[in-house]
Design a protein around this motif. Structure first.
Motif, PDB file in Angstrom:
ATOM      1  N   PRO A 126     -72.593 -17.532 -64.213  1.00  0.00           N
ATOM      2  CA  PRO A 126     -73.499 -16.920 -63.352  1.00  0.00           C
ATOM      3  C   PRO A 126     -74.683 -18.094 -63.205  1.00  0.00           C
ATOM      4  CG  PRO A 126     -73.802 -15.790 -65.384  1.00  0.00           C
ATOM      5  CD  PRO A 126     -72.588 -16.730 -65.500  1.00  0.00           C
ATOM      6  N   ASP A 127     -75.250 -18.024 -61.775  1.00  0.00           N
ATOM      7  CA  ASP A 127     -76.408 -18.837 -61.484  1.00  0.00           C
ATOM      8  C   ASP A 127     -77.648 -17.762 -61.668  1.00  0.00           C
ATOM      9  OD1 ASP A 127     -75.558 -17.555 -59.237  1.00  0.00           O
ATOM     10  OD2 ASP A 127     -76.790 -18.778 -58.251  1.00  0.00           O
ATOM     11  N   TRP A 168     -74.151 -13.917 -59.055  1.00  0.00           N
ATOM     12  CA  TRP A 168     -73.826 -15.215 -58.563  1.00  0.00           C
ATOM     13  C   TRP A 168     -74.267 -15.232 -57.072  1.00  0.00           C
ATOM     14  CZ3 TRP A 168     -70.948 -12.476 -62.306  1.00  0.00           C
ATOM     15  CH2 TRP A 168     -70.359 -13.165 -63.244  1.00  0.00           C
ATOM     16  N   ALA A 228     -74.052 -20.573 -56.181  1.00  0.00           N
ATOM     17  CA  ALA A 228     -73.439 -20.877 -57.477  1.00  0.00           C
ATOM     18  C   ALA A 228     -71.882 -21.742 -57.415  1.00  0.00           C
ATOM     19  CB  ALA A 228     -72.679 -19.692 -57.865  1.00  0.00           C
ATOM     20  N   VAL A 269     -67.401 -18.473 -57.968  1.00  0.00           N
ATOM     21  CA  VAL A 269     -67.613 -17.215 -58.413  1.00  0.00           C
ATOM     22  C   VAL A 269     -66.320 -16.607 -58.948  1.00  0.00           C
ATOM     23  CG1 VAL A 269     -68.299 -14.896 -57.348  1.00  0.00           C
ATOM     24  CG2 VAL A 269     -69.412 -16.973 -56.655  1.00  0.00           C
TER      25      VAL A 269
END
Length: 283
Positions: free
Chosen positions: A113-114, A259, A263, A266
């Motif tokens: 995840p970002d 996300w 990102a 995903v």
């Protein structure tokens, strides 16, 4: 190798904000923020959803962090075999020790995840303070000393293996890279290693130097306490996080993964950190 005491500067205490709009602005600019007044996990996800807005692609609980859950997961991981290098995965059940600094989801490579939300439902009675290490700041501090020039260049240009033992990823990349969306992504976790091959031995000192620098930042830098109802909103591509030791079995924290459109990739559904198989990443 002597590490600079300035590495403590890379540990930050996030600003406290009150609205999703403020949180988004601060996280975009500074990498992390803290919000209070979150009633429960559903409210935490609702806040994260509002903060990410139209950029949101997926959000949801990833881990319910408790001492008991840690003991169960640790026992499962202990049964997994060693990899070709002889390394084994370990989830430590000893919560009295500080956690290794890490980006959440590192086992999933591009699908990590970002954005990360760490919601404290119930803090430990004592101990368990959080830390956030700014990976970009660690590199900037190292770069101040010319003796680190080769090591910093390595972090920026040489591909390494970011996978966990027994769960190889399909690609390699540098410790610091620029994502397709133009964002810097810097990574740290306990299993970083050179790519296996003729350059492996020559590259190990650079990987270990990086890991030692991040640990030094954790051990000498600022820490902060997330009280009940507080949540840290974090740029998971920039910061390494964790907590210091505690023994209270009632501590409860939720790790919520998000996300966005920026990102790298995903995943289709919830990811299993105990057995991070590539099949989970389809989509």
């Amino acid at each position: 190798m002597q590490l600079s005491p300035e590495l403590a500067e890379a540990c930050v205490v996030p600003r406290r904000v009150s609205t999703p709009e403020e949180a988004r602005a601060v996280v975009d600019a500074e990498g992390a923020a803290i919000v209070g007044g979150i009633a429960d996990e559903a409210a935490a996800i609702e806040f994260g959803t509002a903060m990410l807005g139209d950029d949101l692609r997926r959000i949801g609980r990833q881990i319910e962090v408790t001492k008991q859950r840690g003991e169960v997961d640790s026992a499962k991981v202990a049964q997994q075999p060693a990899d070709a290098r002889g390394r084994k995965r370990r989830f430590s059940a000893d919560t009295t020790q500080p956690m290794p600094p890490h980006n959440d989801g590192f086992a999933f490579g591009d699908h990590a995840p970002d954005r990360l939300f760490l919601f404290s439902q119930r803090p430990a009675a004592t101990g368990g303070e959080s830390f956030l290490v700014d990976g970009l700041a660690v590199l900037e501090i190292l770069e101040r000393d010319p003796v680190n020039a080769e090591m910093v260049e390595f972090c920026r240009t040489v591909d390494i293996d970011h996978s966990e033992p027994g769960f190889p990823q399909e690609t390699y990349s540098p410790i610091l890279r620029t994502t397709p969306a133009g964002r810097p992504q810097v990574r740290h976790h306990p299993y970083l290693a050179p790519v296996m091959g003729p350059d492996e031995e020559a590259h190990w000192p650079f990987v270990r130097h990086w890991m030692d620098a991040v640990i030094a930042a954790r051990d000498t830098g600022a820490r902060f306490r997330l009280e009940a109802g507080e949540m840290a909103c974090v740029d998971n591509y920039r910061f390494f996080h964790g907590r210091h030791g505690y023994s209270d079995p009632a501590r409860l924290l939720y790790s919520i993964w998000g996300w966005t459109s920026a990102a790298v990739a995903v995943p289709e559904g919830e990811l299993d950190i105990v057995t991070p198989k590539p099949a989970q990443l389809a989509g």
